[in-house]
Design a protein around this motif. Structure first.
Motif, short mmCIF file in Angstrom:
data_model
loop_
_atom_site.label_atom_id
_atom_site.label_comp_id
_atom_site.label_asym_id
_atom_site.label_seq_id
_atom_site.Cartn_x
_atom_site.Cartn_y
_atom_site.Cartn_z
N PRO A 1 46.47 -17.97 7.11
CA PRO A 1 46.18 -18.19 5.68
C PRO A 1 45.94 -19.67 5.36
O PRO A 1 45.08 -19.99 4.55
CB PRO A 1 47.43 -17.66 4.98
N GLU A 2 46.66 -20.56 6.02
CA GLU A 2 46.47 -22.00 5.78
C GLU A 2 45.11 -22.47 6.27
O GLU A 2 44.41 -23.23 5.59
CB GLU A 2 47.58 -22.80 6.46
N GLN A 3 44.71 -22.03 7.46
CA GLN A 3 43.41 -22.41 8.00
C GLN A 3 42.29 -21.85 7.13
O GLN A 3 41.30 -22.54 6.85
CB GLN A 3 43.25 -21.91 9.43
N LEU A 4 42.44 -20.62 6.69
CA LEU A 4 41.44 -20.00 5.83
C LEU A 4 41.32 -20.73 4.51
O LEU A 4 40.21 -20.98 4.03
CB LEU A 4 41.80 -18.53 5.61
N ALA A 5 42.43 -21.12 3.92
CA ALA A 5 42.40 -21.87 2.65
C ALA A 5 41.71 -23.21 2.82
O ALA A 5 40.90 -23.62 1.98
CB ALA A 5 43.82 -22.06 2.12
N THR A 6 41.98 -23.90 3.92
CA THR A 6 41.33 -25.19 4.18
C THR A 6 39.83 -25.01 4.36
O THR A 6 39.03 -25.77 3.81
CB THR A 6 41.93 -25.84 5.44
N ARG B 1 37.92 -22.52 3.24
CA ARG B 1 37.31 -22.12 1.97
C ARG B 1 37.18 -23.30 1.02
O ARG B 1 36.23 -23.38 0.24
CB ARG B 1 38.13 -21.02 1.32
N ALA B 2 38.11 -24.23 1.08
CA ALA B 2 38.06 -25.41 0.22
C ALA B 2 36.81 -26.25 0.49
O ALA B 2 36.32 -26.95 -0.41
CB ALA B 2 39.31 -26.25 0.40
N ALA B 3 36.28 -26.17 1.70
CA ALA B 3 35.05 -26.90 2.01
C ALA B 3 33.91 -26.44 1.11
O ALA B 3 33.06 -27.25 0.72
CB ALA B 3 34.67 -26.71 3.48
N TYR B 4 33.87 -25.16 0.78
CA TYR B 4 32.82 -24.64 -0.10
C TYR B 4 33.10 -24.99 -1.56
O TYR B 4 32.19 -25.46 -2.26
CB TYR B 4 32.71 -23.12 0.06
N THR B 5 34.32 -24.77 -2.01
CA THR B 5 34.61 -25.00 -3.43
C THR B 5 34.49 -26.46 -3.81
O THR B 5 34.10 -26.77 -4.94
CB THR B 5 36.01 -24.46 -3.80
N ILE C 1 30.46 -24.35 -4.53
CA ILE C 1 29.93 -23.08 -4.02
C ILE C 1 30.92 -21.97 -4.35
O ILE C 1 32.11 -22.07 -4.05
CB ILE C 1 29.69 -23.18 -2.50
N ASP C 2 30.42 -20.92 -4.98
CA ASP C 2 31.25 -19.79 -5.38
C ASP C 2 31.57 -18.94 -4.16
O ASP C 2 30.67 -18.38 -3.52
CB ASP C 2 30.49 -18.96 -6.42
N ILE C 3 32.85 -18.81 -3.84
CA ILE C 3 33.25 -18.04 -2.66
C ILE C 3 33.72 -16.62 -3.03
O ILE C 3 34.13 -15.87 -2.15
CB ILE C 3 34.35 -18.76 -1.85
N SER C 4 33.59 -16.25 -4.29
CA SER C 4 34.09 -14.95 -4.73
C SER C 4 33.33 -13.78 -4.10
O SER C 4 33.86 -12.66 -4.04
CB SER C 4 34.07 -14.83 -6.25
N THR C 5 32.12 -14.00 -3.64
CA THR C 5 31.35 -12.91 -3.04
C THR C 5 31.37 -12.92 -1.51
O THR C 5 30.71 -12.10 -0.88
CB THR C 5 29.88 -12.97 -3.51
N PHE C 6 32.13 -13.82 -0.93
CA PHE C 6 32.23 -13.86 0.54
C PHE C 6 32.81 -12.54 1.04
O PHE C 6 33.68 -11.95 0.41
CB PHE C 6 33.13 -15.00 0.98
#
Length: 130
Positions: free
Chosen positions: A97-102, A104-108, A112-117
């Motif tokens: 979860p920590e790696q995924l959050a980091t 995803r933060a690269a996009y936000t 960049i909207d990550i809601s449709t990933f």
């Protein structure tokens, strides 16, 4: 598609081979191509990806820790349409979860909207080529 895998291997300075495999409709499929850095000194995170019979694609590395993940993005305008492509790639089939959050933060951070990933499905039954 499920069981998606991308394999990159250096074949020359600033050039890598690209092998993308997946399971589509129950069949394993693969496509082979390459990617190169046109401006390695000034834009090291920008690559042009080439696959036979397809137009060249842009590949912008937004962030990577060089160990667990890479966040890649491209945006193309076609007439009145905006096409966005994003790939969040991990060296393993799952990220913490920590790696995924980091990642995803690269996009936000770039708006960049990550809601449709969509997550890629992987389990013990996946068959990977090659």
């Amino acid at each position: 598609m499920t069981c998606i895998r991308a394999i990159y291997d250096e074949i020359a300075p600033n050039t890598v081979s690209v092998v993308n495999t997946a399971v589509l409709n129950g069949n394993t499929t693969a496509i082979y191509g390459s990617a190169y850095q046109p401006y390695p000194e000034t834009q090291p995170g920008y690559l042009i990806v080439q696959f036979p019979g397809r137009p060249d694609g842009d590949y912008f590395v937004l962030d990577t820790d060089y160990v667990t993940y890479t966040a890649v993005y491209d945006c193309v305008s076609v007439g009145a349409y905006k096409l966005e492509y994003a790939w969040l790639m991990g060296r393993t089939n799952s990220l913490t979860p920590e790696q995924l959050a980091t990642a995803r933060a690269a996009y936000t951070q770039f708006g960049i909207d990550i809601s449709t990933f969509e997550a890629t499905f992987h389990d013990e039954n996946c068959v990977y080529l090659p």
